[in-house]
Design a protein around this motif. Structure first.
Motif, mmCIF file in Angstrom:
data_model
loop_
_atom_site.group_PDB
_atom_site.id
_atom_site.type_symbol
_atom_site.label_atom_id
_atom_site.label_comp_id
_atom_site.label_asym_id
_atom_site.label_seq_id
_atom_site.Cartn_x
_atom_site.Cartn_y
_atom_site.Cartn_z
ATOM 1 N N VAL A 17 0.855 -1.187 0.000
ATOM 2 C CA VAL A 17 0.000 0.000 0.000
ATOM 3 C C VAL A 17 0.888 1.233 0.000
ATOM 4 O O VAL A 17 1.695 1.439 0.921
ATOM 5 C CB VAL A 17 -0.937 0.016 1.226
ATOM 6 C CG1 VAL A 17 -1.801 1.272 1.203
ATOM 7 C CG2 VAL A 17 -1.801 -1.232 1.238
ATOM 8 N N GLY A 18 0.774 2.042 -1.030
ATOM 9 C CA GLY A 18 1.634 3.213 -1.163
ATOM 10 C C GLY A 18 1.103 4.418 -0.420
ATOM 11 O O GLY A 18 -0.036 4.434 0.074
ATOM 12 N N ASP A 19 1.939 5.442 -0.315
ATOM 13 C CA ASP A 19 1.508 6.702 0.267
ATOM 14 C C ASP A 19 0.431 7.324 -0.615
ATOM 15 O O ASP A 19 0.377 7.064 -1.828
ATOM 16 C CB ASP A 19 2.692 7.657 0.390
ATOM 17 C CG ASP A 19 3.704 7.202 1.424
ATOM 18 O OD1 ASP A 19 3.287 6.535 2.395
ATOM 19 O OD2 ASP A 19 4.905 7.490 1.253
ATOM 20 N N PRO A 20 -0.445 8.165 -0.013
ATOM 21 C CA PRO A 20 -1.512 8.771 -0.804
ATOM 22 C C PRO A 20 -0.980 9.497 -2.039
ATOM 23 O O PRO A 20 0.042 10.184 -1.980
ATOM 24 C CB PRO A 20 -2.162 9.741 0.181
ATOM 25 C CG PRO A 20 -1.915 9.125 1.523
ATOM 26 C CD PRO A 20 -0.534 8.513 1.411
ATOM 27 N N VAL A 21 -1.675 9.292 -3.151
ATOM 28 C CA VAL A 21 -1.311 9.897 -4.432
ATOM 29 C C VAL A 21 -2.336 10.967 -4.779
ATOM 30 O O VAL A 21 -3.541 10.700 -4.788
ATOM 31 C CB VAL A 21 -1.266 8.827 -5.544
ATOM 32 C CG1 VAL A 21 -1.062 9.482 -6.903
ATOM 33 C CG2 VAL A 21 -0.172 7.813 -5.268
ATOM 34 N N LYS A 22 -1.867 12.162 -5.077
ATOM 35 C CA LYS A 22 -2.763 13.273 -5.387
ATOM 36 C C LYS A 22 -3.048 13.332 -6.878
ATOM 37 O O LYS A 22 -2.145 13.266 -7.714
ATOM 38 C CB LYS A 22 -2.147 14.588 -4.941
ATOM 39 C CG LYS A 22 -3.036 15.804 -5.170
ATOM 40 C CD LYS A 22 -2.346 17.089 -4.717
ATOM 41 C CE LYS A 22 -3.221 18.312 -4.965
ATOM 42 N NZ LYS A 22 -2.552 19.563 -4.520
ATOM 43 N N THR A 23 -4.329 13.439 -7.232
ATOM 44 C CA THR A 23 -4.751 13.730 -8.598
ATOM 45 C C THR A 23 -5.719 14.900 -8.538
ATOM 46 O O THR A 23 -5.995 15.442 -7.459
ATOM 47 C CB THR A 23 -5.449 12.523 -9.258
ATOM 48 O OG1 THR A 23 -6.738 12.342 -8.655
ATOM 49 C CG2 THR A 23 -4.619 11.253 -9.113
ATOM 50 N N GLU A 24 -6.258 15.271 -9.647
ATOM 51 C CA GLU A 24 -7.232 16.372 -9.677
ATOM 52 C C GLU A 24 -8.521 16.024 -8.959
ATOM 53 O O GLU A 24 -9.342 16.892 -8.673
ATOM 54 C CB GLU A 24 -7.544 16.748 -11.122
ATOM 55 C CG GLU A 24 -8.155 15.615 -11.927
ATOM 56 C CD GLU A 24 -8.126 15.887 -13.419
ATOM 57 O OE1 GLU A 24 -9.069 16.552 -13.893
ATOM 58 O OE2 GLU A 24 -7.171 15.455 -14.093
ATOM 59 N N GLY B 81 -8.659 14.133 -5.988
ATOM 60 C CA GLY B 81 -8.463 14.023 -4.549
ATOM 61 C C GLY B 81 -7.197 13.243 -4.266
ATOM 62 O O GLY B 81 -6.251 13.246 -5.065
ATOM 63 N N TYR B 82 -7.185 12.541 -3.110
ATOM 64 C CA TYR B 82 -6.051 11.696 -2.758
ATOM 65 C C TYR B 82 -6.472 10.231 -2.809
ATOM 66 O O TYR B 82 -7.531 9.863 -2.300
ATOM 67 C CB TYR B 82 -5.529 12.044 -1.360
ATOM 68 C CG TYR B 82 -4.625 13.254 -1.354
ATOM 69 C CD1 TYR B 82 -3.260 13.121 -1.601
ATOM 70 C CD2 TYR B 82 -5.131 14.522 -1.114
ATOM 71 C CE1 TYR B 82 -2.420 14.229 -1.605
ATOM 72 C CE2 TYR B 82 -4.308 15.638 -1.111
ATOM 73 C CZ TYR B 82 -2.947 15.483 -1.361
ATOM 74 O OH TYR B 82 -2.117 16.580 -1.374
ATOM 75 N N HIS B 83 -5.606 9.408 -3.414
ATOM 76 C CA HIS B 83 -5.867 7.992 -3.579
ATOM 77 C C HIS B 83 -4.884 7.181 -2.747
ATOM 78 O O HIS B 83 -3.675 7.404 -2.824
ATOM 79 C CB HIS B 83 -5.695 7.564 -5.041
ATOM 80 C CG HIS B 83 -6.458 8.376 -6.029
ATOM 81 N ND1 HIS B 83 -7.593 7.916 -6.655
ATOM 82 C CD2 HIS B 83 -6.231 9.630 -6.522
ATOM 83 C CE1 HIS B 83 -8.041 8.840 -7.501
ATOM 84 N NE2 HIS B 83 -7.231 9.889 -7.429
ATOM 85 N N VAL B 84 -5.408 6.250 -1.970
ATOM 86 C CA VAL B 84 -4.579 5.241 -1.322
ATOM 87 C C VAL B 84 -4.634 4.010 -2.232
ATOM 88 O O VAL B 84 -5.709 3.448 -2.449
ATOM 89 C CB VAL B 84 -5.091 4.904 0.093
ATOM 90 C CG1 VAL B 84 -4.192 3.837 0.731
ATOM 91 C CG2 VAL B 84 -5.135 6.161 0.954
ATOM 92 N N ILE B 85 -3.475 3.618 -2.749
ATOM 93 C CA ILE B 85 -3.446 2.639 -3.834
ATOM 94 C C ILE B 85 -2.686 1.374 -3.445
ATOM 95 O O ILE B 85 -1.620 1.429 -2.830
ATOM 96 C CB ILE B 85 -2.790 3.254 -5.097
ATOM 97 C CG1 ILE B 85 -3.605 4.467 -5.572
ATOM 98 C CG2 ILE B 85 -2.656 2.211 -6.209
ATOM 99 C CD1 ILE B 85 -2.929 5.254 -6.679
ATOM 100 N N LYS B 86 -3.261 0.245 -3.847
ATOM 101 C CA LYS B 86 -2.590 -1.046 -3.705
ATOM 102 C C LYS B 86 -2.661 -1.768 -5.051
ATOM 103 O O LYS B 86 -3.749 -2.084 -5.544
ATOM 104 C CB LYS B 86 -3.262 -1.899 -2.631
ATOM 105 C CG LYS B 86 -2.609 -3.273 -2.440
ATOM 106 C CD LYS B 86 -3.353 -4.084 -1.389
ATOM 107 C CE LYS B 86 -2.722 -5.456 -1.191
ATOM 108 N NZ LYS B 86 -3.479 -6.263 -0.196
ATOM 109 N N VAL B 87 -1.503 -1.998 -5.653
ATOM 110 C CA VAL B 87 -1.446 -2.746 -6.909
ATOM 111 C C VAL B 87 -1.374 -4.226 -6.554
ATOM 112 O O VAL B 87 -0.404 -4.680 -5.950
ATOM 113 C CB VAL B 87 -0.221 -2.343 -7.750
ATOM 114 C CG1 VAL B 87 -0.184 -3.152 -9.051
ATOM 115 C CG2 VAL B 87 -0.243 -0.853 -8.051
#
Length: 383
Positions: free
Chosen positions: A262-269, A271-277
């Motif tokens: 689980v990565g650190d929150p990623v900012k896009t236009e 909001g912020y995404h908590v992502i797990k590939v």
């Protein structure tokens, strides 16, 4: 501005028709055996080409099949531009089918059967009967057309070399990477429509990540907290998705983040995404090779239509749209005082509308994938 009709309507009327069978007619069809015997076709010859002819009956059947496959665009198919393209298309399919080997024809028939079976699995008999009858076609007409299309596809696929596949993959690798990605989206706007600051949004995203880091199930946290309606109910999952569809920051995480972490929150236009590939396919597997080969086959078919078709066509009727009579006179004479001037803005309106309505390239993600931050034109609720 109008695109080249071959390029634009190639999406609608050639290889794109294969996908349409699975998506555009889902609410309209079923299963019926066609026991019609072969009928003698003594209708007018519309075109001749190296190896055969296209008759008026054959052409009208193809046109009706395409209206069945593409009901959204059925009204546009009566324009001269589209009819001329469709006649070119039938010449091409007839010619390529004649060039195909017995093995390619068998594979084409098998693929057509598979497509039609997928349709039948989702609709009922009465609906199929109604839709086929409304377009004055039979199930055999549909099967014949789909077999011819898929045979042309198979023939073109067999013209693609392994070297071409590797070259295309190396040049456009990103376009073929797929991944299973879960995410928790915290929007810059809350459920009541109030704006959140960047800091507030990031804080909530970090709190969601902390819960997962402490051992809570990612899917359950996503169902509870994620503000992405396209994936929250599915535990935040986008399965086997093309990473190229997403906005840059989300795409970068899907391509580069360590699998299973689980990565650190990623900012896009959005909001912020908590992502797990959860899984990533970024190698040239047999499945990916087949996808690349199909794309190259489509390109070869378009090239054939644009560069070689004219050379094999001996004669071809040209369709022309009827000119509308001038306002005020059903016989075509201009109304008094109008000097025969056409009404501004009416010229080409139908074709401009057709251009704007042309379907997107096959393979673009739908099914709510914009909620993960896709590069689509329509954005809703910050997703």
């Amino acid at each position: 501005m109008m695109q080249s009709s071959h390029k634009k309507w190639g999406k609608l009327a050639s290889l794109g028709a294969v996908a349409v069978l699975s998506f555009s007619v889902l609410a309209a069809c079923g299963d019926k055996a066609d026991n019609d015997t072969a009928k003698t076709d003594d209708s007018k010859v519309l075109a001749t080409y190296d190896g055969g002819t296209v008759t008026e009956d054959q052409f009208n059947t193809e046109l009706n099949v395409m209206k069945f496959l593409q009901p959204t665009y059925a009204s546009l198919m009566d324009s001269a531009e589209i009819k001329n393209y469709m006649l070119d298309q039938q010449i091409a399919y007839n010619y390529l089918e004649g060039k195909a080997t017995d093995e390619e024809k068998k594979k084409g028939a098998d693929m057509a059967t598979e497509q039609i079976d997928q349709l039948k699995a989702q609709v009922d008999q009465e609906q199929l009967d109604t839709m086929l009858t409304s377009q004055n076609i039979t199930e055999q007409d549909l099967t014949t057309y789909m077999t011819q299309v898929m045979t042309a596809v198979q023939y073109m696929s067999d013209q693609v070399t392994d070297e071409e596949v590797q070259k295309e993959y190396d040049a456009n690798k990103e376009a073929y990477i797929t991944a299973d990605v879960r995410h928790i989206l915290i929007n810059f706007t809350d459920a009541e429509g109030s704006k959140r600051t960047d800091a507030e949004t990031l804080k909530l995203a970090k709190e969601a990540k902390a819960r997962v880091d402490k051992g809570e199930d990612f899917a359950k946290v996503a169902e509870e907290l994620s503000e992405d309606p396209g994936s929250a109910s599915n535990g935040g999952l986008y399965a086997d998705a093309a990473v190229s569809q997403w906005v840059e920051a989300f795409k970068k995480a899907a391509m580069e983040q360590e699998v299973g972490v689980v990565g650190d929150p990623v900012k896009t236009e959005y909001g912020y995404h908590v992502i797990k590939v959860e899984k990533r396919n970024d190698t040239l597997t047999d499945e990916v090779k087949e996808s690349v080969r199909r794309n190259l086959a489509s390109t070869k078919l378009n090239d054939f239509m644009e560069k070689e078709l004219k050379g094999i066509t001996k004669s071809k009727e040209e369709f022309k749209d009827e000119e509308a009579p001038a306002a005020g006179d059903p016989n075509g004479a201009p109304a008094e005082g109008t000097d025969g001037t056409s009404i501004e803005g009416t010229d080409g309106a139908a074709t401009e509308g057709a251009d704007q309505g042309a379907p997107a390239d096959q393979g673009a993600a739908t099914d709510g994938s914009g909620d993960a931050g896709t590069t689509t034109d329509t954005k809703t609720d910050g997703k």
